[in-house]
Design a protein around this motif. Structure first.
Motif, PDB file in Angstrom:
ATOM      1  N   TRP A   1     -27.324  29.292 -45.744  1.00 19.11           N
ATOM      2  CA  TRP A   1     -25.576  29.208 -45.690  1.00 19.11           C
ATOM      3  C   TRP A   1     -25.364  29.297 -47.311  1.00 19.11           C
ATOM      4  N   LYS A   2     -25.918  28.985 -47.480  1.00 20.85           N
ATOM      5  CA  LYS A   2     -25.555  29.335 -49.828  1.00 20.85           C
ATOM      6  C   LYS A   2     -25.276  30.452 -49.953  1.00 20.85           C
ATOM      7  N   VAL A   3     -24.234  30.472 -51.234  1.00 20.54           N
ATOM      8  CA  VAL A   3     -23.087  31.412 -51.508  1.00 20.54           C
ATOM      9  C   VAL A   3     -22.985  31.588 -52.736  1.00 20.54           C
TER      10      VAL A   3
ATOM     11  N   ASN B   1     -19.064  34.829 -53.359  1.00 23.15           N
ATOM     12  CA  ASN B   1     -19.311  35.013 -51.521  1.00 23.15           C
ATOM     13  C   ASN B   1     -20.663  35.777 -51.266  1.00 23.15           C
ATOM     14  N   GLN B   2     -21.368  36.024 -51.753  1.00 28.80           N
ATOM     15  CA  GLN B   2     -23.184  36.564 -51.350  1.00 28.80           C
ATOM     16  C   GLN B   2     -23.774  35.964 -50.866  1.00 28.80           C
ATOM     17  N   SER B   3     -24.214  35.896 -50.308  1.00 34.48           N
ATOM     18  CA  SER B   3     -25.650  34.751 -49.172  1.00 34.48           C
ATOM     19  C   SER B   3     -26.662  35.456 -49.930  1.00 34.48           C
TER      20      SER B   3
ATOM     21  N   ILE C   1     -24.222  35.676 -41.083  1.00 42.30           N
ATOM     22  CA  ILE C   1     -24.362  35.668 -42.803  1.00 42.30           C
ATOM     23  C   ILE C   1     -23.876  36.949 -42.712  1.00 42.30           C
TER      24      ILE C   1
ATOM     25  N   TYR D   1     -20.712  37.917 -43.768  1.00 42.45           N
ATOM     26  CA  TYR D   1     -19.220  37.109 -45.072  1.00 42.45           C
ATOM     27  C   TYR D   1     -19.118  38.539 -46.267  1.00 42.45           C
TER      28      TYR D   1
END
Length: 465
Positions: free
Chosen positions: A328-330, A334-336, A363, A366
């Motif tokens: 879930w980190k971006v 705001n990109q994974s 995901i 996003y």
């Protein structure tokens, strides 16, 4: 190492002048290296002998030439009559004959020269504070280092240029055999915390993972220790996409083959050890409090996204398997991880998203902060030039991009979501036009590129010489 490439020292080298202790010391050995000497309880080293001009031309220049060429008999004649010349500075940078012979890897010359020298003579330093063993470590000649240490066991702990040990220099230059030898001769208990971290990172940087793993097992806090750039060892491993193997150890066949034919599967062994190292270090990192883990992951660069942009799939698999929240980190846009993998066309990383079930849809939705692009836009956008040019020729590049898009367009989103999320953007290759125009922009771009190349080749062929 100054002056070593000069073919005619008698014409090009000026004799050394008086040693000025206030003169600034310059760096000679690759980014790092200057030496503090003298351990407690070590005998005081001999002093460098600075010859006069005439003595320099008559004795030092021939000695320098003999050391460069490995001609011991020529050197023996001079040293036999003038034994003090083993301590003489034969270059402007205050290198002795032993420095030059060690740098030029003349083992037989060094062997004979050492018989003419005392123990303390081997600790003589040039202007950059490097002893001869520093030159041997930088050149990677293990046999020369062994002969020197047999004569003076204190040499591995006499720091060189940059206040680093010969072991660090050997790692910096990637000399595996020298690192293995000096590792056992180095007193790690006398090294400072920052020295240990820098040494650990240098060994990892040289891909010597058996030694790195051994050092980590001795001091596990190295996994979370930051260097002067605030990086931990995992930052280095994140940027090594080909270093980490899929398996944590070799299969039984490869282990048996390695035991019979040493080095047969050396690269596979190193990749397995790199896997072990990353997994072991990550297990320690995730035991830290959540805020500390997040800080290490994003300082000074975002470790996960470094791995994603370089295509380091095995590294990411190891981390995600032990800590699934990383999915879930971006980043700041705001990109994974999967957005970055899609943009850089790292299919092995991007394909992981298909194993996530319904999480994939969340995901994929996003949107980038500035452009409001979603993952499908990135799938349809042109990759960076370095990734695009993996195949040569505009036609093949176009074919590859079309195949990439067609493969993933229906998997990333369903038809309804695709129509809903696709919006025309400046950088998007495939705009929401009628079906027969889906590939118009990329086709036009590649077509123009092909036309330019065709016209150029035609003009060249018609040019009258």
């Amino acid at each position: 190492m100054n002056n070593l490439e000069r073919s005619n020292p008698s014409q090009e080298i000026e004799g050394p002048g008086p040693v000025d202790s206030t003169e600034p010391i310059t760096t000679n050995i690759q980014e790092a290296v200057r030496v503090d000497i003298a351990l407690p309880n070590t005998p005081s080293p001999s002093q460098i002998f600075t010859p006069g001009r005439q003595e320099y031309l008559n004795l030092c220049v021939p000695l320098y030439q003999a050391a460069l060429k490995g001609k011991w008999k020529d050197a023996e004649v001079i040293i036999g009559k003038n034994n003090h010349m083993v301590r003489a500075a034969v270059t402007r940078n205050q290198e002795t004959t032993l420095h030059i012979a060690a740098a030029t890897k003349h083992k037989t010359f060094v062997k004979h020269l050492l018989t003419k020298m005392s123990k303390s003579d081997l600790a003589l330093k040039n202007k950059d504070d490097n002893t001869a063993i520093c030159f041997a470590a930088a050149s990677g000649t293990k046999k020369i280092a062994e002969m020197m240490v047999d004569k003076n066991e204190d040499l591995p702990m006499i720091r060189g240029n940059g206040k680093v040990t010969p072991l660090y220099m050997a790692a910096l230059f990637g000399h595996r055999e020298m690192v293995l030898y000096l590792y056992d001769k180095t007193d790690f208990g006398s090294l400072g915390a920052s020295e240990l971290v820098d040494l650990f990172h240098a060994i990892i940087g040289a891909d010597i993972y058996d030694v790195a793993l051994k050092m980590f097992e001795w001091k596990q806090s190295l996994a979370t220790s930051q260097n002067s750039s605030r990086e931990i060892a995992l930052h280095l491993m994140a940027r090594k996409p080909t270093a980490i193997g899929r398996e944590i150890q070799l299969n039984i066949f490869k282990r048996l083959a390695n035991s019979i034919f040493e080095g047969l599967y050396f690269e596979d062994k190193m990749m397995a050890l790199a896997h072990q190292l990353v997994e072991s270090m990550w297990k320690l990192v995730v035991k830290l409090p959540e805020p500390k883990v997040s800080e290490l992951l994003r300082t000074p660069t975002r470790l996960l996204f470094d791995a994603a942009s370089s295509g380091n799939v095995e590294f990411l698999v190891i981390l995600i398997r032990a800590y699934p929240d990383l999915l879930w980190k971006v980043d700041e846009r705001n990109q994974s991880l999967f957005h970055i993998a899609a943009l850089n066309r790292h299919e092995s990383i991007f394909n992981i998203i298909y194993e996530l079930g319904s999480i994939k849809d969340l995901i994929a939705a996003y949107k980038e902060v500035s452009t409001r692009n979603n993952m499908l836009h990135l799938v349809a956008s042109l990759p960076p030039p370095g990734r695009l040019q993996i195949v040569s020729g505009a036609a093949l590049q176009m074919q590859r991009e079309l195949l990439w898009f067609k493969k993933h367009e229906n998997h990333v989103f369903g038809e309804i979501e695709k129509l809903s999320f696709l919006t025309k953007t400046e950088n998007c290759v495939f705009a929401p036009k009628p079906k027969n125009h889906v590939f118009s922009k990329i086709a036009m771009m590649f077509s123009a590129n092909c036309k330019i190349k065709f016209l150029t080749k035609t003009a060249n062929s018609l040019f009258i010489r």
